[in-house]
Write an enzyme that holds these catalytic residues in place. Structure first.
Site, PDB file in Angstrom:
ATOM      1  N   ASN A  10       8.910  25.418  40.740  1.00 20.87           N
ATOM      2  CA  ASN A  10      10.092  24.628  41.097  1.00 20.87           C
ATOM      3  C   ASN A  10      11.258  25.157  40.274  1.00 20.87           C
ATOM      4  OD1 ASN A  10      12.028  22.764  41.723  1.00 20.87           O
ATOM      5  ND2 ASN A  10      11.119  21.093  40.533  1.00 20.87           N
ATOM      6  N   LYS A  12      14.217  24.363  40.527  1.00 20.44           N
ATOM      7  CA  LYS A  12      15.295  23.360  40.418  1.00 20.44           C
ATOM      8  C   LYS A  12      16.634  24.006  40.792  1.00 20.44           C
ATOM      9  CE  LYS A  12      12.716  21.165  36.741  1.00 20.44           C
ATOM     10  NZ  LYS A  12      12.639  19.940  35.989  1.00 20.44           N
ATOM     11  N   HIS A  97      10.520  14.193  44.048  1.00 15.95           N
ATOM     12  CA  HIS A  97      10.562  14.610  42.638  1.00 15.95           C
ATOM     13  C   HIS A  97      11.300  13.537  41.839  1.00 15.95           C
ATOM     14  CE1 HIS A  97      11.557  16.906  39.046  1.00 15.95           C
ATOM     15  NE2 HIS A  97      10.622  17.771  39.394  1.00 15.95           N
ATOM     16  N   GLU A  99      13.456  13.686  39.617  1.00 20.00           N
ATOM     17  CA  GLU A  99      14.908  13.900  39.480  1.00 20.00           C
ATOM     18  C   GLU A  99      15.630  13.402  40.728  1.00 20.00           C
ATOM     19  OE1 GLU A  99      14.748  18.063  38.447  1.00 20.00           O
ATOM     20  OE2 GLU A  99      13.799  17.524  36.553  1.00 20.00           O
ATOM     21  N   GLU A 169       3.393  13.906  38.214  1.00 24.50           N
ATOM     22  CA  GLU A 169       4.357  14.412  37.234  1.00 24.50           C
ATOM     23  C   GLU A 169       4.875  13.260  36.382  1.00 24.50           C
ATOM     24  OE1 GLU A 169       6.177  18.375  38.403  1.00 24.50           O
ATOM     25  OE2 GLU A 169       7.429  16.840  39.294  1.00 24.50           O
ATOM     26  N   GLY A 175      10.140  18.836  31.647  1.00 21.73           N
ATOM     27  CA  GLY A 175      11.206  19.535  30.927  1.00 21.73           C
ATOM     28  C   GLY A 175      11.325  19.162  29.470  1.00 21.73           C
ATOM     29  N   SER A 214       5.826  20.235  31.867  1.00 25.68           N
ATOM     30  CA  SER A 214       5.730  21.154  30.727  1.00 25.68           C
ATOM     31  C   SER A 214       4.453  22.001  30.740  1.00 25.68           C
ATOM     32  CB  SER A 214       5.866  20.381  29.405  1.00 25.68           C
ATOM     33  OG  SER A 214       7.132  19.744  29.342  1.00 25.68           O
TER      34      SER A 214
HETATM   35  C1  PEP Z   1       9.196  20.022  37.458  1.00 26.73           C
HETATM   36  O1  PEP Z   1      10.362  20.363  37.577  1.00 26.73           O
HETATM   37  O2  PEP Z   1       8.605  19.512  38.417  1.00 26.73           O
HETATM   38  C2  PEP Z   1       8.537  20.238  36.178  1.00 26.73           C
HETATM   39  C3  PEP Z   1       7.284  19.875  36.052  1.00 26.73           C
HETATM   40  O3  PEP Z   1       9.283  20.810  35.186  1.00 26.73           O
HETATM   41  P1  PEP Z   1       8.738  21.393  33.785  1.00 26.73           P
HETATM   42  O4  PEP Z   1       7.579  22.292  34.107  1.00 26.73           O
HETATM   43  O5  PEP Z   1       9.896  22.132  33.220  1.00 26.73           O
HETATM   44  O6  PEP Z   1       8.320  20.233  32.960  1.00 26.73           O
END
Ligand code: PEP
Length: 254
Positions: A10, A12, A97, A99, A169, A175, A214
């Site tokens: 992803n 983003k 997601h 976000e 998630e 992040g 992460s």
């Molecule tokens: C994500 O954007 O779905 C995500 C899991 O980000 P990160 O791996 O940076 O935590």
């Protein structure tokens, strides 16, 4: 039953024509050949999807969007429909997601509509669910994630998730550099699979449940060793091709 591992990048809101071309150049030798034991997808900002569809056409890697409209067609300025994603050769779409839920007001209802439209148009939905830190500390993790999942199951059943995937998630892990422990993640994945099995046990055994939050090459093997963790949704560590490929190699080793 064994499920084919699935690793999804992803990006983003990152990238440019040039940076994407460099990523592709670095990743293609590996994506063309090696990744036979796991499915790989790259989800980019929509404007760059044609670049990725073209750039990854000689590989087995799939291309995904990060959102689509909850409406099918019409007067919805600025929206991109699931049918349009299919039309340009996009294979999958990340939906719900955190976000999008927290920053852009997406609700369980709008996410469910998007999942249905994506599936109807042949675009595989990757449905994201996850709890905030506050919800986790209040002991509400399972309640939150199963109710996010139920909204989709009630609206369009389990088959969209058999075609695509479900991604757990935890919001506090995205992040932040703080991944859930493999055991904590597994407990949530198992609860999600139980919730799926209450709809259709045979189909539930086929749904890939990805962990996101992460993930890096360092913590991926322990996560992937869990029974119900079938791969990863990778944000930050997908921006560098070599870091992402290292996570794919961990999934291949499963
Ligand atoms: C994500 O954007 O779905 C995500 C899991 O980000 P990160 O791996 O940076 O935590």
């Amino acid at each position: 039953m064994s499920r084919r591992a699935f690793v999804v990048a992803n990006w983003k809101m990152n990238g440019s024509y040039r940076a994407n071309a460099e990523w592709l150049e670095a990743a293609l030798p590996s994506l063309r050949g090696a990744h036979t034991a796991c499915d790989v997808a790259v989800c980019a900002p929509s404007v760059y999807l044609p670049q990725l569809v073209q750039g990854l056409s000689q590989s087995a890697a799939m291309v995904g969007a990060q959102n689509c409209s909850e409406f099918a067609v019409g007067a919805y300025t600025g929206e991109i429909s699931a049918a349009m994603l299919a039309d340009i050769g996009c294979d999958l779409v990340i939906l719900g997601h955190s976000e999008r839920r927290t920053l852009f007001g997406e609700t369980d209802v709008s996410v469910a509509k998007k999942v249905a439209l994506a599936f109807e148009n042949g675009v595989m939905p990757i449905l994201c669910v996850g709890e905030t830190l506050e919800e986790r500390e209040a002991g509400k993790t399972l309640e939150v994630v199963t109710s996010q999942l139920k909204a989709v199951l009630d609206h369009c059943g389990i088959m969209p998730l058999v075609a695509g995937a479900l991604a757990y998630e935890p919001v506090w892990a995205i992040g932040t550099g703080k991944s859930a422990s493999p055991e904590d993640a597994q407990a949530v994945h198992a609860a999600l699979r139980d919730a799926l099995a209450r709809v259709d046990a045979e189909a539930a055994a086929r749904v890939r449940i990805l962990y996101g939050g992460s993930v890096k090459a360092g913590n991926a093997p322990a996560l992937f060793a869990q029974n119900d963790i079938d791969g990863a949704l990778v944000g930050g560590a997908s921006l560098k091709a070599q870091d992402f490929l290292a996570i794919c190699r961990c999934a291949e080793a499963l």
